[in-house]
Design a protein around this motif. Structure first.
Motif, PDB file in Angstrom:
ATOM      1  N   CYS A 275      34.943  48.765  48.206  1.00  0.00           N
ATOM      2  CA  CYS A 275      34.921  48.967  46.764  1.00  0.00           C
ATOM      3  C   CYS A 275      33.179  49.031  46.717  1.00  0.00           C
ATOM      4  O   CYS A 275      32.492  49.815  45.953  1.00  0.00           O
ATOM      5  CB  CYS A 275      35.281  47.941  45.649  1.00  0.00           C
ATOM      6  SG  CYS A 275      37.031  47.981  45.293  1.00  0.00           S
ATOM      7  N   LEU A 276      32.528  48.254  47.500  1.00  0.00           N
ATOM      8  CA  LEU A 276      31.102  48.258  47.775  1.00  0.00           C
ATOM      9  C   LEU A 276      30.620  49.699  48.220  1.00  0.00           C
ATOM     10  O   LEU A 276      29.576  50.433  47.646  1.00  0.00           O
ATOM     11  CB  LEU A 276      30.500  47.132  48.482  1.00  0.00           C
ATOM     12  CG  LEU A 276      30.270  45.848  47.525  1.00  0.00           C
ATOM     13  CD1 LEU A 276      29.694  44.798  48.531  1.00  0.00           C
ATOM     14  CD2 LEU A 276      29.572  46.181  46.170  1.00  0.00           C
TER      15      LEU A 276
ATOM     16  N   LEU B 105      33.996  50.172  40.285  1.00  0.00           N
ATOM     17  CA  LEU B 105      34.297  49.753  41.754  1.00  0.00           C
ATOM     18  C   LEU B 105      33.356  48.386  42.075  1.00  0.00           C
ATOM     19  O   LEU B 105      34.090  47.621  42.792  1.00  0.00           O
ATOM     20  CB  LEU B 105      33.905  50.992  42.737  1.00  0.00           C
ATOM     21  CG  LEU B 105      34.849  52.145  42.717  1.00  0.00           C
ATOM     22  CD1 LEU B 105      34.245  53.051  43.718  1.00  0.00           C
ATOM     23  CD2 LEU B 105      36.279  51.426  43.200  1.00  0.00           C
ATOM     24  N   LEU B 106      32.237  48.339  41.569  1.00  0.00           N
ATOM     25  CA  LEU B 106      31.468  47.411  42.033  1.00  0.00           C
ATOM     26  C   LEU B 106      32.109  45.791  41.054  1.00  0.00           C
ATOM     27  O   LEU B 106      32.208  44.877  41.994  1.00  0.00           O
ATOM     28  CB  LEU B 106      30.200  47.578  41.197  1.00  0.00           C
ATOM     29  CG  LEU B 106      29.073  46.105  41.450  1.00  0.00           C
ATOM     30  CD1 LEU B 106      28.631  45.930  42.903  1.00  0.00           C
ATOM     31  CD2 LEU B 106      27.843  46.472  40.794  1.00  0.00           C
TER      32      LEU B 106
ATOM     33  N   MET C 217      37.037  40.667  44.157  1.00  0.00           N
ATOM     34  CA  MET C 217      37.736  40.726  45.496  1.00  0.00           C
ATOM     35  C   MET C 217      36.991  39.566  46.351  1.00  0.00           C
ATOM     36  O   MET C 217      37.649  38.746  46.942  1.00  0.00           O
ATOM     37  CB  MET C 217      37.829  41.858  46.318  1.00  0.00           C
ATOM     38  CG  MET C 217      39.021  42.718  45.481  1.00  0.00           C
ATOM     39  SD  MET C 217      40.490  42.324  45.344  1.00  0.00           S
ATOM     40  CE  MET C 217      40.718  42.553  43.673  1.00  0.00           C
ATOM     41  N   PHE C 218      35.427  39.690  46.401  1.00  0.00           N
ATOM     42  CA  PHE C 218      34.841  38.730  46.930  1.00  0.00           C
ATOM     43  C   PHE C 218      35.093  37.205  46.397  1.00  0.00           C
ATOM     44  O   PHE C 218      35.000  36.190  47.371  1.00  0.00           O
ATOM     45  CB  PHE C 218      33.463  38.939  47.104  1.00  0.00           C
ATOM     46  CG  PHE C 218      33.196  40.191  47.903  1.00  0.00           C
ATOM     47  CD1 PHE C 218      33.641  40.468  49.167  1.00  0.00           C
ATOM     48  CD2 PHE C 218      32.314  41.284  47.677  1.00  0.00           C
ATOM     49  CE1 PHE C 218      33.580  41.613  49.942  1.00  0.00           C
ATOM     50  CE2 PHE C 218      32.177  42.565  48.302  1.00  0.00           C
ATOM     51  CZ  PHE C 218      32.688  42.512  49.495  1.00  0.00           C
TER      52      PHE C 218
ATOM     53  N   VAL D 154      39.224  45.237  50.577  1.00  0.00           N
ATOM     54  CA  VAL D 154      39.104  45.787  49.345  1.00  0.00           C
ATOM     55  C   VAL D 154      37.650  45.669  48.928  1.00  0.00           C
ATOM     56  O   VAL D 154      37.283  46.783  48.463  1.00  0.00           O
ATOM     57  CB  VAL D 154      40.145  45.516  48.506  1.00  0.00           C
ATOM     58  CG1 VAL D 154      40.062  46.020  47.012  1.00  0.00           C
ATOM     59  CG2 VAL D 154      41.407  45.840  49.159  1.00  0.00           C
ATOM     60  N   GLY D 155      37.126  44.642  48.969  1.00  0.00           N
ATOM     61  CA  GLY D 155      35.668  44.273  48.404  1.00  0.00           C
ATOM     62  C   GLY D 155      34.692  45.234  49.292  1.00  0.00           C
ATOM     63  O   GLY D 155      33.838  45.863  48.522  1.00  0.00           O
ATOM     64  N   VAL D 156      34.762  45.301  50.260  1.00  0.00           N
ATOM     65  CA  VAL D 156      33.907  45.997  51.354  1.00  0.00           C
ATOM     66  C   VAL D 156      33.876  47.639  50.830  1.00  0.00           C
ATOM     67  O   VAL D 156      33.092  48.216  50.608  1.00  0.00           O
ATOM     68  CB  VAL D 156      33.887  45.641  52.814  1.00  0.00           C
ATOM     69  CG1 VAL D 156      33.360  46.863  53.612  1.00  0.00           C
ATOM     70  CG2 VAL D 156      33.600  44.520  53.101  1.00  0.00           C
TER      71      VAL D 156
ATOM     72  N   GLY E 140      35.164  45.032  43.251  1.00  0.00           N
ATOM     73  CA  GLY E 140      34.514  44.449  44.758  1.00  0.00           C
ATOM     74  C   GLY E 140      34.144  43.215  44.520  1.00  0.00           C
ATOM     75  O   GLY E 140      34.504  42.078  45.291  1.00  0.00           O
TER      76      GLY E 140
END
Length: 114
Positions: free
Chosen positions: A63-64, A97-98, A104-105, A59-61, A101
């Motif tokens: 979103c980035l 989104l950032l 999430m990281f 999800v983090g990737v 992300g």
């Protein structure tokens, strides 16, 4: 330290839920309600120690990637008085989104370390 991350999970669950609620008047509100709702669910799962490591990583990737895709070439700020409404809207969505992300990281890092 575990309590700190549980608190962070709760805070972001609340913030993401509020983010979903305020999307009601957005032109593409359903999409953003789903995105923020999903981030809310992941935050709750993180708080309950039910989130698998790979989920927030993916999800983090995503979103980035979404951040770089949506980021306007002529970013004009977040206030509608700062510039063109479409550019401001894209900037807001990209930074939303950032934030998701990055959170999430943080979750991924904590899950991997525990």
């Amino acid at each position: 330290m575990k309590q700190l991350f549980k608190f962070i999970g709760i805070v972001f669950a609340i913030l993401f839920a509020l983010g979903a609620v305020v999307q009601y008047n957005d032109p593409d509100s359903l999409l953003w309600i789903i995105i923020y709702g999903f981030a809310t669910v992941l935050s709750i799962l993180f708080t309950l120690d039910k989130l698998k490591f790979i989920v927030p990583v993916v999800v983090g990737v995503l979103c980035l990637l979404g951040f770089f895709y949506l980021y306007p070439t002529d970013f004009q700020g977040f206030d509608l008085n700062d510039g063109d409404i479409k550019t401001v809207e894209l900037g807001r969505e990209a930074f939303g989104l950032l934030i998701i992300g990055l959170v999430m990281f943080i979750y991924s890092f904590r899950i991997k370390r525990s």
